[in-house]
Design a protein around this motif. Structure first.
Motif, PDB file in Angstrom:
ATOM      1  N   ASP A 271      22.225 -34.127 -14.322  1.00  0.00           N
ATOM      2  CA  ASP A 271      22.991 -33.677 -14.885  1.00  0.00           C
ATOM      3  C   ASP A 271      22.748 -32.995 -16.007  1.00  0.00           C
ATOM      4  O   ASP A 271      23.129 -33.812 -16.723  1.00  0.00           O
ATOM      5  CB  ASP A 271      24.225 -34.071 -14.468  1.00  0.00           C
ATOM      6  CG  ASP A 271      25.341 -33.709 -14.886  1.00  0.00           C
ATOM      7  OD1 ASP A 271      25.796 -32.529 -14.935  1.00  0.00           O
ATOM      8  OD2 ASP A 271      26.240 -34.856 -14.098  1.00  0.00           O
ATOM      9  N   ALA A 302      20.013 -35.751  -8.354  1.00  0.00           N
ATOM     10  CA  ALA A 302      21.006 -35.117  -8.230  1.00  0.00           C
ATOM     11  C   ALA A 302      21.919 -34.134  -9.835  1.00  0.00           C
ATOM     12  O   ALA A 302      21.873 -35.080 -10.367  1.00  0.00           O
ATOM     13  CB  ALA A 302      22.744 -35.907  -7.232  1.00  0.00           C
ATOM     14  N   ASP A 303      22.458 -33.065  -9.191  1.00  0.00           N
ATOM     15  CA  ASP A 303      22.691 -32.454 -10.622  1.00  0.00           C
ATOM     16  C   ASP A 303      24.209 -32.666 -10.589  1.00  0.00           C
ATOM     17  O   ASP A 303      24.594 -33.564  -9.869  1.00  0.00           O
ATOM     18  CB  ASP A 303      22.520 -31.010 -11.066  1.00  0.00           C
ATOM     19  CG  ASP A 303      22.833 -30.425  -9.472  1.00  0.00           C
ATOM     20  OD1 ASP A 303      23.735 -30.463  -8.785  1.00  0.00           O
ATOM     21  OD2 ASP A 303      22.342 -29.189  -9.535  1.00  0.00           O
ATOM     22  N   ARG A 307      24.022 -31.661  -5.756  1.00  0.00           N
ATOM     23  CA  ARG A 307      22.999 -31.153  -5.624  1.00  0.00           C
ATOM     24  C   ARG A 307      21.493 -31.653  -5.657  1.00  0.00           C
ATOM     25  O   ARG A 307      21.165 -31.903  -7.056  1.00  0.00           O
ATOM     26  CB  ARG A 307      22.483 -29.331  -5.288  1.00  0.00           C
ATOM     27  CG  ARG A 307      23.742 -28.572  -5.374  1.00  0.00           C
ATOM     28  CD  ARG A 307      23.436 -27.095  -5.743  1.00  0.00           C
ATOM     29  NE  ARG A 307      23.628 -26.517  -7.390  1.00  0.00           N
ATOM     30  CZ  ARG A 307      22.810 -26.010  -7.872  1.00  0.00           C
ATOM     31  NH1 ARG A 307      22.756 -24.708  -6.575  1.00  0.00           N
ATOM     32  NH2 ARG A 307      22.264 -26.353  -9.130  1.00  0.00           N
ATOM     33  N   ASP A 310      15.861 -29.671  -2.411  1.00  0.00           N
ATOM     34  CA  ASP A 310      15.295 -29.575  -0.767  1.00  0.00           C
ATOM     35  C   ASP A 310      13.854 -30.142  -0.505  1.00  0.00           C
ATOM     36  O   ASP A 310      13.134 -29.559  -0.807  1.00  0.00           O
ATOM     37  CB  ASP A 310      15.885 -28.076  -0.270  1.00  0.00           C
ATOM     38  CG  ASP A 310      15.624 -28.117   1.268  1.00  0.00           C
ATOM     39  OD1 ASP A 310      15.045 -28.907   1.530  1.00  0.00           O
ATOM     40  OD2 ASP A 310      16.407 -26.893   1.513  1.00  0.00           O
ATOM     41  N   LYS A 316      13.992 -25.219  -4.104  1.00  0.00           N
ATOM     42  CA  LYS A 316      15.210 -25.056  -3.920  1.00  0.00           C
ATOM     43  C   LYS A 316      16.223 -26.288  -4.078  1.00  0.00           C
ATOM     44  O   LYS A 316      15.398 -27.512  -4.052  1.00  0.00           O
ATOM     45  CB  LYS A 316      15.228 -24.556  -2.769  1.00  0.00           C
ATOM     46  CG  LYS A 316      14.682 -23.334  -2.688  1.00  0.00           C
ATOM     47  CD  LYS A 316      14.898 -21.903  -3.229  1.00  0.00           C
ATOM     48  CE  LYS A 316      13.837 -20.359  -2.811  1.00  0.00           C
ATOM     49  NZ  LYS A 316      15.700 -19.594  -3.810  1.00  0.00           N
ATOM     50  N   LYS A 317      17.588 -26.418  -4.343  1.00  0.00           N
ATOM     51  CA  LYS A 317      18.258 -27.384  -3.906  1.00  0.00           C
ATOM     52  C   LYS A 317      19.190 -26.686  -2.849  1.00  0.00           C
ATOM     53  O   LYS A 317      19.095 -26.098  -2.469  1.00  0.00           O
ATOM     54  CB  LYS A 317      19.273 -27.647  -5.372  1.00  0.00           C
ATOM     55  CG  LYS A 317      18.663 -27.925  -6.611  1.00  0.00           C
ATOM     56  CD  LYS A 317      19.204 -27.956  -7.410  1.00  0.00           C
ATOM     57  CE  LYS A 317      18.216 -28.426  -8.935  1.00  0.00           C
ATOM     58  NZ  LYS A 317      19.500 -29.223 -10.218  1.00  0.00           N
ATOM     59  N   VAL A 318      19.462 -28.212  -1.728  1.00  0.00           N
ATOM     60  CA  VAL A 318      20.260 -28.282  -1.557  1.00  0.00           C
ATOM     61  C   VAL A 318      21.585 -29.509  -1.692  1.00  0.00           C
ATOM     62  O   VAL A 318      21.256 -30.738  -2.145  1.00  0.00           O
ATOM     63  CB  VAL A 318      20.017 -29.455   0.329  1.00  0.00           C
ATOM     64  CG1 VAL A 318      19.100 -30.724  -0.241  1.00  0.00           C
ATOM     65  CG2 VAL A 318      20.986 -28.972   1.308  1.00  0.00           C
ATOM     66  N   SER A 319      23.091 -29.308  -0.987  1.00  0.00           N
ATOM     67  CA  SER A 319      23.750 -30.094  -1.401  1.00  0.00           C
ATOM     68  C   SER A 319      23.662 -31.509  -0.187  1.00  0.00           C
ATOM     69  O   SER A 319      23.099 -31.640   0.855  1.00  0.00           O
ATOM     70  CB  SER A 319      25.156 -29.199  -0.807  1.00  0.00           C
ATOM     71  OG  SER A 319      26.360 -30.037  -1.017  1.00  0.00           O
ATOM     72  N   ILE A 320      24.057 -32.376  -1.730  1.00  0.00           N
ATOM     73  CA  ILE A 320      24.327 -33.731  -0.907  1.00  0.00           C
ATOM     74  C   ILE A 320      25.662 -34.445  -1.042  1.00  0.00           C
ATOM     75  O   ILE A 320      26.308 -35.813  -1.096  1.00  0.00           O
ATOM     76  CB  ILE A 320      22.986 -34.973  -1.051  1.00  0.00           C
ATOM     77  CG1 ILE A 320      23.215 -35.368  -3.112  1.00  0.00           C
ATOM     78  CG2 ILE A 320      21.220 -34.476  -0.786  1.00  0.00           C
ATOM     79  CD1 ILE A 320      22.246 -35.801  -3.786  1.00  0.00           C
ATOM     80  N   ALA A 321      26.479 -33.609  -1.270  1.00  0.00           N
ATOM     81  CA  ALA A 321      28.313 -33.936  -1.248  1.00  0.00           C
ATOM     82  C   ALA A 321      28.394 -34.728  -0.098  1.00  0.00           C
ATOM     83  O   ALA A 321      29.557 -35.212  -0.425  1.00  0.00           O
ATOM     84  CB  ALA A 321      29.038 -32.441  -1.772  1.00  0.00           C
TER      85      ALA A 321
END
Length: 338
Positions: A271, A302-303, A307, A310, A316-321
């Protein structure tokens, strides 16, 4: 200010992102009147108004953004995590307008920055101070408690980014039962800018001499802010001196240590807007004092927007929210250990 990373952000959606069925119509609108702070607009969800459950108070990130944002292409944005409001059928979610901002507004979108254009105004700037936000939020919580009465079984205050910088102060003033901060910090926000410069030097992006020059610039900026702390004309990284003179030097860990209720920090290890090196200090402080009421969850990859890389799409990035907010909700609902 030269070559520093702005560690302030707002949780918003791009114009093409759907709201997952969360709409302004799902909130009842109220106003608390206070002689010192004026009218404070607050909004409580009405999805299951008769249910008994927690009052969950959301404190958003920085910027002049309403809670609901409508864009010309039909897209919408929000200032809160949709994944958290998925639980609104079993809780009472409280949103509080920032000074000078509406609950919902039509907004222009800046394609170059990928962000909505802020609804800046004199009222917003004049009201944007740490102490003002803390007091307004506590007053809104008091009004919501009076309105909902025994439908509330606990009060939980959750803040993200800028909201995480004052969530623990609000929790103390409002006598909350639990408090959560994500993407926040422990030490003063000014320190984030120094951390950024030192780490850039260690990564070889700049020389140590260049880092030192930037740090000296930061010191000079802080001195200038404190020399004119209430100015609404002078700005630092886009925000007025009035905002910075409250948020910049304040250590959120002091607010945390003043509380004996269950506390939770959620932080991404990648982050850049809220460097984890700053937030780590909170756990050090609690452990050093033998305190056990702080949980600290770190998601190393995570950022700031929850995210992570992936695994199926390199680069690429994927949401883990969703995963994270489900876990936060379980923490919110858990009974304190006896």
């Amino acid at each position: 200010m030269r070559a520093v990373l702005a560690a302030i952000s707002v949780l918003i959606a791009g114009p093409a992102m759907a709201q997952d069925a969360v709409s302004p119509a799902q909130f009842d609108n109220h106003v608390a009147h206070d002689p010192a702070f004026g009218d404070i607009a607050w909004h409580i969800d009405n999805v299951n108004p008769g249910a008994k459950g927690p009052l969950v108070v959301w404190l958003p990130g920085s910027g002049a953004y309403p809670h609901f944002q409508n864009f010309s292409d039909g897209g919408r944005g929000v200032s809160f995590p949709r994944e958290l409001l998925a639980f609104r059928d079993r809780a009472h979610f409280l949103l509080i307008d920032k000074p000078g901002l509406p609950f919902v507004a039509d907004m222009a979108f800046d394609e170059a920055t990928g962000r909505p254009i802020q609804l800046d105004s004199p009222a917003y700037r004049a009201g944007l101070s740490r102490d003002n936000l803390v007091a307004r939020t506590a007053l809104a919580i008091s009004a919501a408690r009076e309105t909902l009465g025994d439908k509330i079984d606990r009060v939980v205050v959750i803040g993200g980014s800028e909201g995480a910088q004052y969530v623990f102060a609000v929790a103390g003033l409002a006598h909350a039962d639990k408090a959560v901060g994500w993407g926040g910090l422990a030490l003063p926000q000014y320190y984030d800018f120094i951390i950024d410069q030192r780490l850039r030097a260690e990564r070889g992006e700049i020389t140590r001499a260049e880092a030192q020059a930037s740090v000296e610039d930061i010191f000079a900026d802080i001195k200038a802010i404190q020399a004119d702390p209430l100015s609404l004309d002078r700005r630092f990284i886009g925000e007025t001196n009035r905002r910075w003179s409250g948020f910049g030097p304040h250590a959120a860990v002091d607010d945390m240590l003043a509380l004996n209720i269950p506390l939770l920090l959620v932080q991404g290890g990648d982050d850049p807007k809220a460097p984890i090196i700053n937030t780590d200090f909170a756990m050090v402080a609690f452990l050093s004092q033998g305190r056990t009421n702080l949980d600290y969850w770190v998601y190393p990859e995570a950022d700031h927007g929850f995210r992570a890389p992936d695994p199926n799409n390199p680069g690429k990035k994927v949401s883990i929210a969703g995963e994270i907010w489900n876990r936060v909700w379980a923490w919110v609902m858990a009974e304190p250990a006896s």
